[in-house]
Design a protein around this motif. Structure first.
Motif, PDB file in Angstrom:
ATOM      1  N   ASP A 175      48.107  38.381  26.800  1.00  0.00           N
ATOM      2  CA  ASP A 175      46.723  37.911  26.696  1.00  0.00           C
ATOM      3  C   ASP A 175      46.110  37.686  28.075  1.00  0.00           C
ATOM      4  O   ASP A 175      44.941  37.992  28.300  1.00  0.00           O
ATOM      5  N   THR A 176      46.892  37.154  28.987  1.00  0.00           N
ATOM      6  CA  THR A 176      46.397  36.933  30.338  1.00  0.00           C
ATOM      7  C   THR A 176      46.102  38.256  31.022  1.00  0.00           C
ATOM      8  O   THR A 176      45.068  38.413  31.675  1.00  0.00           O
ATOM      9  N   VAL A 177      47.002  39.222  30.882  1.00  0.00           N
ATOM     10  CA  VAL A 177      46.812  40.528  31.511  1.00  0.00           C
ATOM     11  C   VAL A 177      45.594  41.225  30.923  1.00  0.00           C
ATOM     12  O   VAL A 177      44.766  41.792  31.648  1.00  0.00           O
ATOM     13  N   TRP A 221      45.798  37.975  41.738  1.00  0.00           N
ATOM     14  CA  TRP A 221      46.074  36.567  41.465  1.00  0.00           C
ATOM     15  C   TRP A 221      44.906  35.687  41.895  1.00  0.00           C
ATOM     16  O   TRP A 221      44.509  34.771  41.189  1.00  0.00           O
ATOM     17  N   ARG A 222      44.332  35.990  43.075  1.00  0.00           N
ATOM     18  CA  ARG A 222      43.199  35.208  43.579  1.00  0.00           C
ATOM     19  C   ARG A 222      41.984  35.364  42.658  1.00  0.00           C
ATOM     20  O   ARG A 222      41.294  34.387  42.352  1.00  0.00           O
ATOM     21  N   ALA A 223      41.742  36.586  42.193  1.00  0.00           N
ATOM     22  CA  ALA A 223      40.617  36.801  41.270  1.00  0.00           C
ATOM     23  C   ALA A 223      40.871  36.100  39.936  1.00  0.00           C
ATOM     24  O   ALA A 223      39.946  35.563  39.328  1.00  0.00           O
ATOM     25  N   TYR A 224      42.117  36.096  39.491  1.00  0.00           N
ATOM     26  CA  TYR A 224      42.456  35.409  38.236  1.00  0.00           C
ATOM     27  C   TYR A 224      42.239  33.908  38.353  1.00  0.00           C
ATOM     28  O   TYR A 224      41.721  33.262  37.457  1.00  0.00           O
ATOM     29  N   LYS A 225      42.615  33.328  39.474  1.00  0.00           N
ATOM     30  CA  LYS A 225      42.481  31.881  39.668  1.00  0.00           C
ATOM     31  C   LYS A 225      41.042  31.455  39.938  1.00  0.00           C
ATOM     32  O   LYS A 225      40.691  30.297  39.733  1.00  0.00           O
TER      33      LYS A 225
END
Length: 123
Positions: free
Chosen positions: A60-62, A117-121
């Motif tokens: 789901d995160t991906v 990771w930075r864009a996700y956070k």
């Protein structure tokens, strides 16, 4: 419960006997290479299984990432796999240039993972 005092000495002796058998017996090198290959396949299979499990747990995160970020993550993963698979050839055949290319590929993949990771956070 009293531990066996000679347990470690016995285990080391068993390993030494097996090593001498592989070294001295005819065909021992072939047997050692076969066992090494079997362990290598098991090790890589374990990594594939771990990757599959992690993907299924975080699917789901991906899928929640935007398409550009997801493509960047998949590309970084593919570049990492390619670099690891080509390590021996890059380092032995191309020398220092191959080593630098290998480090560049892993550095780019690391940067891509960090970017995802930075864009996700951020959101």
């Amino acid at each position: 419960m009293d531990p066996d005092r000679n347990k470690h000495i016995r285990n080391v002796a068993i390993i030494l006997v097996l090593a001498v058998a592989v070294w001295k017996l005819p065909g021992g090198g072939t047997a050692a290479a076969t066992i090494g290959n079997v362990f290598s396949v098991l090790f890589l299979g374990g990594f594939c299984w771990l990757g599959y499990r992690l993907y299924m747990e975080h699917r789901d995160t991906v899928m929640g990432l935007e398409e550009r970020q997801r493509a960047l993550a998949y590309g970084a993963f593919a570049l990492t796999i390619f670099a690891v698979a080509a390590t021996g050839r890059l380092w032995s055949d191309l020398g220092i240039a191959g080593g630098m290319l290998w480090m560049l590929m892993l550095g780019l993949a690391g940067w891509a993972f960090y970017s995802v990771w930075r864009a996700y956070k951020t959101y």
